[in-house]
Structures are given as C-alpha cells and as structure tokens.
Design a protein around this motif. Structure first.
Motif, PDB file in Angstrom:
ATOM      1  N   LEU A  55       0.823  -1.210   0.000  1.00  0.00           N
ATOM      2  CA  LEU A  55       0.000   0.000   0.000  1.00  0.00           C
ATOM      3  C   LEU A  55       0.855   1.258   0.000  1.00  0.00           C
ATOM      4  O   LEU A  55       0.455   2.295  -0.531  1.00  0.00           O
ATOM      5  CB  LEU A  55      -0.911   0.015   1.233  1.00  0.00           C
ATOM      6  N   GLY A  56       2.048   1.150   0.586  1.00  0.00           N
ATOM      7  CA  GLY A  56       2.964   2.292   0.631  1.00  0.00           C
ATOM      8  C   GLY A  56       3.334   2.789  -0.762  1.00  0.00           C
ATOM      9  O   GLY A  56       3.731   3.941  -0.934  1.00  0.00           O
ATOM     10  N   LEU A  57       3.192   1.921  -1.779  1.00  0.00           N
ATOM     11  CA  LEU A  57       3.506   2.343  -3.148  1.00  0.00           C
ATOM     12  C   LEU A  57       2.448   3.304  -3.690  1.00  0.00           C
ATOM     13  O   LEU A  57       2.651   3.947  -4.718  1.00  0.00           O
ATOM     14  CB  LEU A  57       3.601   1.124  -4.075  1.00  0.00           C
ATOM     15  N   GLY A  58       1.321   3.373  -3.002  1.00  0.00           N
ATOM     16  CA  GLY A  58       0.232   4.225  -3.498  1.00  0.00           C
ATOM     17  C   GLY A  58       0.173   5.564  -2.801  1.00  0.00           C
ATOM     18  O   GLY A  58      -0.883   6.182  -2.743  1.00  0.00           O
ATOM     19  N   TYR A  59       1.301   6.022  -2.307  1.00  0.00           N
ATOM     20  CA  TYR A  59       1.299   7.298  -1.587  1.00  0.00           C
ATOM     21  C   TYR A  59       0.951   8.454  -2.523  1.00  0.00           C
ATOM     22  O   TYR A  59       0.157   9.321  -2.195  1.00  0.00           O
ATOM     23  CB  TYR A  59       2.676   7.512  -0.949  1.00  0.00           C
ATOM     24  N   LEU A  60       1.561   8.427  -3.718  1.00  0.00           N
ATOM     25  CA  LEU A  60       1.293   9.499  -4.677  1.00  0.00           C
ATOM     26  C   LEU A  60       0.385   8.979  -5.785  1.00  0.00           C
ATOM     27  O   LEU A  60       0.334   7.776  -6.046  1.00  0.00           O
ATOM     28  CB  LEU A  60       2.604   9.993  -5.291  1.00  0.00           C
ATOM     29  N   LYS A  61      -0.294   9.903  -6.446  1.00  0.00           N
ATOM     30  CA  LYS A  61      -1.182   9.529  -7.537  1.00  0.00           C
ATOM     31  C   LYS A  61      -0.388   8.766  -8.583  1.00  0.00           C
ATOM     32  O   LYS A  61       0.705   9.189  -8.971  1.00  0.00           O
ATOM     33  CB  LYS A  61      -1.767  10.791  -8.155  1.00  0.00           C
ATOM     34  N   ASN A  62      -0.900   7.614  -9.002  1.00  0.00           N
ATOM     35  CA  ASN A  62      -0.140   6.771  -9.924  1.00  0.00           C
ATOM     36  C   ASN A  62      -1.073   6.071 -10.899  1.00  0.00           C
ATOM     37  O   ASN A  62      -2.266   5.935 -10.624  1.00  0.00           O
ATOM     38  CB  ASN A  62       0.684   5.744  -9.127  1.00  0.00           C
ATOM     39  N   PRO A  63      -0.526   5.642 -12.030  1.00  0.00           N
ATOM     40  CA  PRO A  63      -1.390   5.019 -13.042  1.00  0.00           C
ATOM     41  C   PRO A  63      -1.693   3.548 -12.753  1.00  0.00           C
ATOM     42  O   PRO A  63      -2.370   2.904 -13.558  1.00  0.00           O
ATOM     43  CB  PRO A  63      -0.561   5.148 -14.325  1.00  0.00           C
ATOM     44  N   TYR A  64      -1.188   2.998 -11.681  1.00  0.00           N
ATOM     45  CA  TYR A  64      -1.358   1.561 -11.415  1.00  0.00           C
ATOM     46  C   TYR A  64      -2.512   1.264 -10.457  1.00  0.00           C
ATOM     47  O   TYR A  64      -2.709   0.118 -10.052  1.00  0.00           O
ATOM     48  CB  TYR A  64      -0.055   0.981 -10.854  1.00  0.00           C
ATOM     49  N   GLY A  65      -3.226   2.302 -10.082  1.00  0.00           N
ATOM     50  CA  GLY A  65      -4.413   2.105  -9.230  1.00  0.00           C
ATOM     51  C   GLY A  65      -4.079   1.770  -7.787  1.00  0.00           C
ATOM     52  O   GLY A  65      -4.941   1.323  -7.038  1.00  0.00           O
ATOM     53  N   ILE A  66      -2.823   1.964  -7.388  1.00  0.00           N
ATOM     54  CA  ILE A  66      -2.474   1.666  -5.986  1.00  0.00           C
ATOM     55  C   ILE A  66      -2.716   2.922  -5.165  1.00  0.00           C
ATOM     56  O   ILE A  66      -2.275   4.004  -5.548  1.00  0.00           O
ATOM     57  CB  ILE A  66      -0.991   1.261  -5.852  1.00  0.00           C
TER      58      ILE A  66
END
Lengths: 105, 697
Positions: B286-297
């Motif tokens: 979940l830490g990978l989804g801290y910033l807006k990203n195209p992978y939906g995390i």
C-alpha cells in the motif's frame, strides 16, 4: 602415585561442560517451547514457568559457585538470563489468562 | 571580605550559600525539580487529554470492546464472541497483539469499559515518570545543567503529538525510555554492564508487542554498543544472541503462547493461518500508493486485498497466504516499474526529512555542526552517541519511507521521538561547553585577581561568584569572547579535511531543507489523493432541492470565505486561511427518513474542499467527502450520499481542508439535494473485505 593413596574424585571435563550447560538448555527449551512456532516441543505457560524457575535455580547456584573471572561464569550468567527471560515471557502469557481462571490454564 | 578570606574560613553571602548548596546537591535538586515538574505535567495531562482513543480506528476500537466484553465474562484473551456462546472469533489477527491483550486485562482489573479513560491514564502512567527522570538522566549524559532543566518542559510540550494517538505512542515511549539509558550504559561501560541490557531488551520486547518494531531502535543501538565496546566475536555473538532472545520473548514468544492457549480454550485454530504480528507486505504494498499513480495503488485496504486476490484468488486477508501473495505482487511491481518505486521512495524520504524540518529545524542545522566541528575527542564522543541513537532514527524513517510518511503519531511516533531525543542531546552538546568555559573563566579570573586558587566547578562556583566583594564584572571579558566557539568544542578549527567537514556542515542541512521545500507540494497532493471522494457522471434519484449558485449564494446561507466573485457563469470562491475553516454553511432544512444524495457541480481550481451534510442539532457531519485540484472533474459532480433513520434538520457545509499554506480556490455552479430510491447503488460496494471486514492501516 603411591599405591593405596586416596584418589580425588574428578568429573571428566566433557561431562562437566554438559552438566554446566543443563540450566541454559532448560531455560532455552522453556522459552522456545512456550512460543516459537517451529518448536517440536510445546509447553503451556505454567509448565514453561516451572521449568524456567528450575533452570534459574540451577544457574544461580552455578553463578555463585564459579569464579567470576572464569568463562563458565558467563555461561552460568547467560543461563540465568535465559531462565529469567523465559519466566517473564511465561508470566506475561499466564497473566493474560487470569480473568479466564482455571478453565483456561 | 575577599575570596582569600573565604578559603581562610570567611563567610560567603546568603546567595553564595544557596548557590553552593545547589551545586553540591545538584543531583538531588534535579530529582526534586523532576518531581515538581512531573506533578505539574500530571495535572496538565489529566486536564488536557480528551479522546485518547482518537488515534485508533473504529475497527480497532470495536475489536478492543469485543475483547473487553469477553474477558469480563471470564473468556480467553484475544477473542471475541458472536451471538451464540460457541461462536468465538479471533481478535487482532491483522494487528500487533499486545495492546489487545493488555487493555482488556487492565479494563477487567480496573472494572471499567471506558477505553478512552484507560488509554489516557496509561499514557500518563507511562510518560509522567519520564518527566521525573529526565533532568537527572540528561545531566548524567551531557553534563549540562541547562539541558537538564530544559528537558521536562520540552518533553511535555511535545507530548501533544502523541497523547491522543491510542497506543501508537508506544514507539516514542520505548525510544525515550530506553535510548537515554543506553547512552548512560555506553558512558559508564564495563563488560559487566552488558547484563543491564537484558531487562532493557525485555522492555523493548514489551513495547514491540504493542506496536511493531517499537523497541527495534533500541535493539539496533544495543547491538552497535556491543560491537563497539566488546572485543572479539567469541564474546559478542553470545551477547547478541541473548539480547535477541530477550527482544523476542514478549513480542513474539509470549504473544504466540497466548494465542495457542486461547485456541485450546475455544477449540479452534485461530493462530496458524495468520502472521504473528502486523501484516508487513500489506502495508509495504500500500505504501507504493502514496502518490497519484497510473497503477491504481492507493493507501486503502481494499486496494491491497484486490491485488492479493488477483495474484492468488484464495488469498484471504490477513492470512499468511495473503501476505505471501502481496509479497509477490510487490516484487513484481518493483521488477516491472523500478523507476516508479524509486521515485515513490525518494519523494517519501523527502517528506520524512521534511517532517524533521517542520518539527525540529534546529536539530537539522546544529547536528552536523556538532558532529563535524570541534575537538576530535568531542566529535568522536558525539559520533558514538549518535550511532547509538541512529537505529531509532532508521526504524522511524523507514516506516515513513516504506509505508506512509503522513505526519500522524500512527506512522511517525518513532521518527518524532528520535528527533526529540536528538534535540535534547544537541541542547546538551551546545550548552555544556558554554557552562564549562564560564566556570573556567571564573577560575582564571579568581586566580588573576590574586585572591585564591579555588578549584572552580559546580561545587565552588557559588563561593567564587557570590562572595561579598567579588568584582565579578572583571570576569566578563574572559567569558564572552569564547562562548561561541566553545559551544562546538574548540576555539581552534584545525585537523584533516577541515574544509571538507565545513562544506558538509553547510551542505547537509541545505539538502534537507531543499528536500522539505521540494516535497511540500507532494505531501499536500498525497494527502488529498488519499482522501479524495468519488465523482459521479450522471444524476441519480429525484431532485428535492436545487440551488443555482452561478450568480450568487442564497441570502440565508452563511459565507465565511475570503472572497466570492461571479465569473463566466460560475461562482469563484477563495477560501479563508483556517485549516478546516467553514466557508459556506447553508440554512437548515428538515429531511424525512430515507437515502439522499448531495450533488455539487463545480470544480476545485486550487487546494481542496470538504463538502458534507451536517446534523444541525449536534453540529457533526452525517457524511462528507473531500475533493482537490488534482481530480479530473470533466462534467462529473462531487457527490455525498447519506442516509437518515428519522426526521433530522440538516445543513450543507463546505469547509477548507488545508494541508499546506495555500488558500483554496473553488468554482461552483449548482448544488442539488436528491432523494434516492431503495435499490439505487451509487458506488462500488466493496467497502469491506476479508473474513472480518475492516482492516488495518
């Protein structure tokens, strides 16, 4: 040595080492059997506490007996520490079941 | 009467007596000062802490309440009971178990069910003794009276960050208790002092049983101490093994023993499917989804659950199998998108160091100075002290970098306490040489004035300084000029690599301040991104109220925004500067029971907004959503669905939701209130997941 003279009783040094390792092994077994998930042996908190006390008592005797400069003293002190650690861990586990009472222990 | 007369048996002044008494009994006075300050702290904390449980999610609070229920009914720990007596379920399978063992136990013995009060008094019980001990402990470590006196107020002032965080203050407590003792052990090191580390490791283990890795910072410091101080691996290795056993004893062995014994009582294996602590890979992924990203995390539990299910359809939250699936997903992401992962961690590291700048800017500036300048012996001593503390900093910072660097105690407790401790140390490093030079100068002046050669230290300063005819103004020229240099340990700036060290003194703080400045907007964007509400493309339900606000707002609505202007069929609103300030507050309107949707057409041009429906009787939000400038509105509407069980007067409320210093800018055109029919489904219903619903954060 003269014939007929009394020979001092000596414990073989290997046996002595094993004997001195017993408290450490007991303490370690109590700790690991209490809560290590891969332990082949399993002990309840009460059993682990009893064995930890036994190991601690043996280690304490050894700590008082062996000269402090000796390497054996470190071993005995380690055994005492491990026994204390096992005792505290099992007491924490036991404490959690106090409200539950005899039906849980 | 001169100083010579004092040595010959003359009488110093009353003030001299007081100061001499103070210096002779300094340690006792510091303890007394600690007790007095702690009494004040106790009153302050008792008065100020409200809602100590606020840091715990509703899911955690529900679990605690369930466990308290069962323990009170003489049931086993870490267990909840359903409707029927036999329907037991495990508690905290996705969390650190300690808190869920100790809090219900304390509640049972104290015969209370008020979790807030329990947590409040636990906090007081754990932290007030620090106020007693710190003056003496800090004096013993730094030999600075100034740092010793300053420590309790500094500590108390910083408790505010922790006091309403549930039990997430545990890493901070562990650091603040254990690390100063570790520094003392280092200062007075003898091999026999190793045995003191065992009880400390047990305390670290207790702390880690409540919050993952709370005591790990101390453990790293203790291992560093052993490596630095003990000669030969023949001795180091058994010592390290003993420390590790002590560290695992409560957090791992005792917690597992409790679960195994619980299983025997309830007759079901609730232990082996789950990890024996906080799920690691769930949080790391979940830490990978801290910033807006195209992978939906993004940092939302259902996102990780969905990713795990895609990898392994049988992976149920929060089992070992689930953790294993998420570990694979994490490494696949790392393998296929290494730059995305690296950028994410780099920005989060910037945010973590940015937090240090926000909280303790002087630490960032002064620490490199004290580590790189001054006498080599002093530098080495400070370096060793920092090495012993560094483990706590590493653990604290890596939690933010790997998971979530949001500035709340749940994530930053360890990092915050490391910086707080470093701040106190820096204060000591700074003040001690000044104190030393002051007394040395007094000594020299006393000798030069040919009065008497007193050994000036803490014990004699009172006699020298306050003897009746001491012309202490003579001392001033000897003191003032040297203070600045003395505070960094030397008046001589010599030694190898001195210009390189000087460059580092400038570069390190500059780099950290730069990181703070450059990641400030990322921190705001991440906060908005993780809180953003959904946008609806089409209208749902029947319109029951419609306000066209293109030209103006209704006259009975209260507007508190900075400015409201009309521009091209839209109302442009600039928010006020309050962080959560009210901007628009509608007139109340009574609604009948049913399901409703508040729909707002417009967009956020800058910053963010929170729109919601408030119960007019209590002033609390019934429902609300947050929107920000990074969302793609494109004809879609902001929407807040809500439900009323009985008649209620409600207001529509727009508030600020500021993360940085920038005021928000919104454009609004229409606001509609719609009534939904029974079967209308607005959003993806996957709000809960796993066997238990809810989940950790």
């Amino acid at each position: 040595m003269r014939t007929g003279a009394a020979r001092p009783v000596r414990i073989d040094s290997f046996a002595l080492a094993i004997f001195r390792l017993i408290p450490l092994m007991l303490g370690l077994t109590a700790l690991l059997a209490l809560g290590w998930d891969r332990s082949p042996l399993r002990m309840h908190a009460t059993t682990a506490a009893v064995w930890a006390v036994v190991a601690g008592a043996l280690a304490l005797v050894e700590v008082r007996r062996v000269p402090r400069e000796s390497a054996w003293w470190f071993l005995a002190a380690s055994a005492l520490a491990v026994s204390a650690i096992a005792l505290i861990a099992s007491l924490v586990a036991l404490m959690a079941f106090i409200p539950c009472g005899a039906q849980c222990v | 009467m001169g100083l010579g007369d004092i040595s010959a048996g003359g009488q110093p002044t009353a003030l001299g007596h007081i100061v001499a008494f103070t210096t002779v009994h300094l340690r006792s006075i510091l303890i007394a000062y600690g007790i007095v300050f702690a009494s004040f702290g106790l009153v302050r904390l008792e008065h100020d802490i409200h809602g100590a449980e606020a840091g715990l999610s509703p899911y955690r609070l529900t679990q605690l309440a369930s466990s308290i229920d069962l323990v009170d009914r003489h049931g086993p720990p870490l267990t909840g009971a359903g409707q029927s007596p036999a329907s037991f379920y495990p508690i905290a399978v996705d969390d650190d178990r300690g808190g869920f063992v100790y809090v219900p136990l304390a509640a049972h013995f104290l015969k209370t069910r008020d979790i807030g009060e329990l947590l409040k008094w636990t906090f007081i019980l754990f932290f007030v003794p620090l106020l007693v001990a710190y003056p003496l402990v800090l004096y013993e470590i730094t030999r600075s009276v100034v740092a010793a006196i300053a420590a309790p107020p500094i500590l108390l002032g910083h408790f505010a960050f922790l006091e309403t965080s549930g039990f997430f203050w545990m890493p901070a407590w562990a650091n603040l208790v254990l690390l100063p003792i570790l520094l003392l052990v280092n200062k007075h090191w003898r091999q026999s002092r190793f045995w003191l580390l065992i009880p400390l490791a047990l305390i670290a283990s207790f702390a880690s049983s409540v919050r993952a890795n709370a005591g790990l910072g101390f453990m790293i410091g203790a291992l560093v101490l052993i490596i630095l101080r003990v000669k030969g691996w023949g001795m180091r290795l058994p010592m390290i093994a003993l420390l590790l056993l002590a560290y695992l004893s409560i957090s791992s062995f005792a917690m597992r023993a409790i679960q195994l014994q619980r299983d025997e009582v309830v007759g079901h294996d609730f232990t082996s499917p789950y990890p024996n602590g906080h799920p690691l890979w769930h949080n790391v992924y979940l830490g990978l989804g801290y910033l807006k990203n195209p992978y939906g995390i993004r940092i939302k539990d259902p996102i990780a659950a969905a990713a795990a299910r895609r990898e392994d359809p049988a992976a149920a939250f929060p089992t070992k199998r689930y953790e294993s699936a998420l570990r694979r997903v994490y490494f696949k992401t790392l393998e296929h998108h290494p730059t995305f992962v690296a950028r994410e961690y780099l920005i989060k590291a910037g945010v973590v160091f940015g937090s240090a700048v926000k909280w303790f800017p002087f630490v960032i500036v002064l620490t490199p100075i004290f580590l790189l300048l001054g006498r080599p012996r002093e530098r080495r001593r400070r370096g060793v002290e920092l090495m012993l503390l560094a483990g706590a900093g590493l653990v604290g910072a890596s939690t933010g970098v790997l998971v979530n660097p949001e500035r709340v105690a749940e994530n930053q407790s360890a990092w915050y306490s490391f910086l707080l401790l470093l701040w106190l140390m820096v204060l000591g490093w700074f003040a001690r040489p000044i104190e030393e030079v002051t007394f040395t100068a007094l000594h020299r002046a006393a000798k030069r004035t040919a009065r008497v050669a007193l050994v000036v230290g803490w014990r004699n300063v009172g006699r020298v300084f306050f003897a009746r005819d001491t012309t202490w103004w003579r001392l001033r020229p000897n003191v003032g000029g040297r203070l600045a240099w003395s505070s960094i340990g030397s008046s001589r700036f010599r030694g190898r690599n001195r210009f390189f060290r000087l460059a580092l003194v400038v570069l390190i703080p500059s780099a950290i301040f730069l990181a703070e400045a450059s990641t400030n907007s990322s921190y705001a964007a991440a906060s908005y991104w993780n809180a953003e509400g959904p946008l609806l493309a089409q209208g749902y339900g029947r319109v029951i109220a419609d306000w066209n606000v293109e030209s103006h707002l209704p006259s009975d609505w209260v507007v508190s925004a900075n400015s409201v202007k009309r521009k091209q069929h839209q109302l442009i609103l600039e928010t006020n500067s309050d962080r959560y300030g009210y901007e628009i507050n509608s007139a109340p309107r009574t609604l009948r029971p049913g399901r409703y949707l508040l729909e707002v057409s417009g967009r956020v041009l800058k910053g963010s907004l929170r729109v919601g429906v408030v119960d007019d009787r209590t002033g609390t939000f019934i429902a609300s959503n947050i929107y920000w400038s990074g969302q793609r509105f494109r004809g879609r509407h902001m929407a807040v669905p809500f439900e009323l069980a009985k008649d209620a007067p409600v207001r529509i409320l727009f508030t600020n939701f500021k993360v940085n210093d920038e005021n928000g800018l919104w454009s609004l055109s229409t606001i509609q209130l719609r009534q939904l029919d029974g079967g209308c489904r607005l959003f993806d219903p996957a709000a809960s997941f796993g066997p238990l619903g809810g989940g950790p954060t």
